[in-house]
Design a protein around this motif. Structure first.
Motif, short mmCIF file in Angstrom:
data_model
loop_
_atom_site.label_atom_id
_atom_site.label_comp_id
_atom_site.label_asym_id
_atom_site.label_seq_id
_atom_site.Cartn_x
_atom_site.Cartn_y
_atom_site.Cartn_z
N HIS A 155 -82.03 88.15 27.82
CA HIS A 155 -80.79 88.72 28.36
C HIS A 155 -81.06 90.00 29.15
N SER A 156 -80.23 90.20 30.15
CA SER A 156 -80.26 91.42 30.95
C SER A 156 -78.84 91.76 31.37
N GLN A 157 -78.51 93.04 31.35
CA GLN A 157 -77.20 93.43 31.85
C GLN A 157 -77.15 93.36 33.37
N GLN A 158 -78.30 93.39 34.01
CA GLN A 158 -78.36 93.22 35.45
C GLN A 158 -78.64 91.76 35.78
N TYR A 159 -78.13 91.31 36.91
CA TYR A 159 -78.49 89.99 37.40
C TYR A 159 -79.33 90.15 38.66
N GLY A 160 -80.09 89.13 38.99
CA GLY A 160 -80.91 89.16 40.19
C GLY A 160 -82.25 88.49 39.95
N ARG A 161 -82.97 88.21 41.04
CA ARG A 161 -84.29 87.61 40.92
C ARG A 161 -85.24 88.53 40.18
N VAL A 162 -86.17 87.95 39.47
CA VAL A 162 -87.09 88.72 38.63
C VAL A 162 -87.88 89.72 39.47
N GLU A 221 -73.74 90.29 30.12
CA GLU A 221 -75.13 89.88 29.92
C GLU A 221 -75.40 88.58 30.65
N HIS A 222 -76.64 88.46 31.11
CA HIS A 222 -77.04 87.31 31.90
C HIS A 222 -78.36 86.76 31.35
N GLY A 223 -78.54 85.46 31.46
CA GLY A 223 -79.75 84.82 30.95
C GLY A 223 -80.75 84.55 32.06
N LEU A 224 -81.97 84.26 31.66
CA LEU A 224 -83.05 83.96 32.60
C LEU A 224 -83.00 82.48 32.97
N ILE A 225 -82.82 82.18 34.24
CA ILE A 225 -82.70 80.78 34.68
C ILE A 225 -83.72 80.46 35.77
N ALA A 238 -101.82 66.66 30.96
CA ALA A 238 -102.63 65.60 30.35
C ALA A 238 -102.33 65.43 28.87
N SER A 239 -101.82 66.48 28.22
CA SER A 239 -101.48 66.39 26.80
C SER A 239 -100.03 65.97 26.56
N GLY A 240 -99.31 65.70 27.64
CA GLY A 240 -97.92 65.30 27.52
C GLY A 240 -96.93 66.44 27.46
N HIS A 241 -97.40 67.68 27.65
CA HIS A 241 -96.51 68.84 27.62
C HIS A 241 -96.02 69.17 29.02
N LEU A 242 -94.93 69.91 29.07
CA LEU A 242 -94.23 70.15 30.32
C LEU A 242 -94.68 71.45 30.98
N VAL A 243 -94.62 71.42 32.32
CA VAL A 243 -95.02 72.56 33.14
C VAL A 243 -93.96 72.73 34.23
N LEU A 244 -93.40 73.93 34.34
CA LEU A 244 -92.38 74.18 35.36
C LEU A 244 -93.02 74.60 36.67
N ILE A 245 -92.49 74.08 37.77
CA ILE A 245 -92.97 74.47 39.10
C ILE A 245 -91.78 74.88 39.96
N ASP A 246 -92.08 75.29 41.20
CA ASP A 246 -91.06 75.80 42.13
C ASP A 246 -90.23 76.89 41.47
N ILE A 247 -90.93 77.89 41.00
CA ILE A 247 -90.32 78.91 40.13
C ILE A 247 -89.91 80.17 40.88
N GLU A 248 -90.08 80.22 42.19
CA GLU A 248 -89.85 81.47 42.93
C GLU A 248 -88.43 82.01 42.77
N GLY A 249 -87.46 81.15 42.49
CA GLY A 249 -86.08 81.59 42.35
C GLY A 249 -85.70 82.06 40.96
N LEU A 250 -86.68 82.23 40.07
CA LEU A 250 -86.39 82.66 38.69
C LEU A 250 -85.57 83.95 38.71
N MET A 251 -84.45 83.96 38.01
CA MET A 251 -83.58 85.14 38.03
C MET A 251 -82.73 85.22 36.77
N PHE A 252 -82.20 86.42 36.56
CA PHE A 252 -81.17 86.61 35.55
C PHE A 252 -79.82 86.33 36.21
N PHE A 253 -79.05 85.44 35.58
CA PHE A 253 -77.78 85.02 36.17
C PHE A 253 -76.97 84.37 35.06
#
Length: 330
Positions: A155-162, A221-225, A238-253
């Motif tokens: 959580h963050s009281q501010q919103y915006g890109r990281v 309050e805003h969450g990280l999305i 290869a182990s079946g676990h997940l990996v996030l990509i195209d992450i440049e827009g990560l922000m609190f919102f």
């Protein structure tokens, strides 16, 4: 005609990332990117058989010019090495798997643009897994839901890109809902000029947006999305676990913005990602806003020379129909 990078141009940066004894033997430009180039580089040597190179060269960006846009605005085009590295660091610290960065360079000594060399996650996308192996995909969706819980509970009281918040800047606007409304009104005006069906009901859509925005209560309050999390932006390692990509827009919102996008992109699988406690007033406003964005955005992209035109037209067509369906019956 755009001239994308070639094997020789990528060899220096990849060899620097992987060390002595590595030789580049092939390069594939991966389909789908509209803001950066994504290349799979095949190598021969003692290290990995392939790596991924992200290139933020101007020629890789198919979107029309964005002159006059405030770079700190949460909806400003999220692209570049700085937002990528800020997002990668934040998610890595949270234990949310993202591709490991092998080299990042904005000095342009070996390559004529900002560039990053990252691990090649070779297991395919969650989108493909949903089609080919529903049983495994069910477990993957549970893992994705847990990753999103970790993110959304930051959580963050501010919103915006990281990256904007990290450097001490303040994002534009007075609230998330006001930013969404302003963007939606702009998208509506643009879509109305390009699509006659939207144009014929522009006034009722305008009134509906205002009505929905008026129902939204203030929030502190805003969450990280992630901001654009479809199953094509989730890889399976290869182990079946997940990996996030195209992450440049990560922000609190507002996390409802994320959930509206998840609902659109995951469709009938969305219930595995849904969570209680979401604000229905925000969901209603954000859904109409998202639909209008997915009409105006693809049509704007097609003003240029983006090569994959048929899918973009399909996205605009589908979302125009869905936006009209959100108007109350008279």
């Amino acid at each position: 005609m755009r001239q994308f990078t070639e094997t020789e141009a990528l060899s220096g940066i990849v060899c620097e990332a992987l060390g002595a004894g590595v030789h580049v033997v092939g390069v594939d430009r991966l389909r789908g990117g509209s803001k950066k180039g994504v290349y799979r580089v095949h190598v021969d040597g003692p290290r990995a058989a392939s790596v991924i190179v992200y290139s933020w060269a101007g020629v890789e960006n198919f979107w029309p010019g964005a002159e006059g846009i405030d770079a700190a605005h949460p909806f400003a085009p999220a692209s570049g090495l700085i937002p990528f590295l800020a997002a990668q660091r934040r998610l890595d610290l949270l234990g949310v798997r993202v591709p490991a960065v092998l080299l990042a360079d904005d000095g342009r000594r070996r390559y004529p643009a900002d560039v990053a060399v990252v691990e090649d996650v070779a297991g395919g996308t969650l989108e493909a897994l949903l089609d080919t192996d529903p049983a495994r995909a069910a477990g993957a969706l549970s893992e994705l839901a847990a990753m999103l819980d970790v993110m959304h509970q930051q959580h963050s009281q501010q919103y915006g890109r990281v990256d904007v918040l990290e450097r001490g800047d303040k994002a534009s606007g007075v609230s998330c809902e006001q930013l969404v409304l302003e963007r939606a009104l702009g998208d509506l005006a643009e879509a109305a000029e390009r699509d006659s069906r939207i144009g014929s009901v522009a006034a009722p859509l305008h009134d509906r947006l205002q009505e929905l925005a008026a129902r939204v209560s203030p929030r502190r309050e805003h969450g990280l999305i992630h901001g654009e999390l479809g199953p094509d932006h989730v890889l399976v390692d290869a182990s079946g676990h997940l990996v996030l990509i195209d992450i440049e827009g990560l922000m609190f919102f507002d996390v409802e913005w994320e959930h509206v996008f998840l609902r659109l992109r995951f469709g009938e699988q969305y219930p595995a990602l849904s969570r209680p406690g979401l604000d229905p007033a925000r969901l209603d406003l954000f859904m109409l806003a998202m639909r209008l964005s997915l009409v105006a955005g693809p049509l704007r992209l097609l003003d240029g020379d983006f090569p994959h035109r048929t899918p973009m037209l399909g996205i605009a067509e589908h979302n125009a129909k869905e936006a009209l369906a959100l108007l109350p019956l008279s």
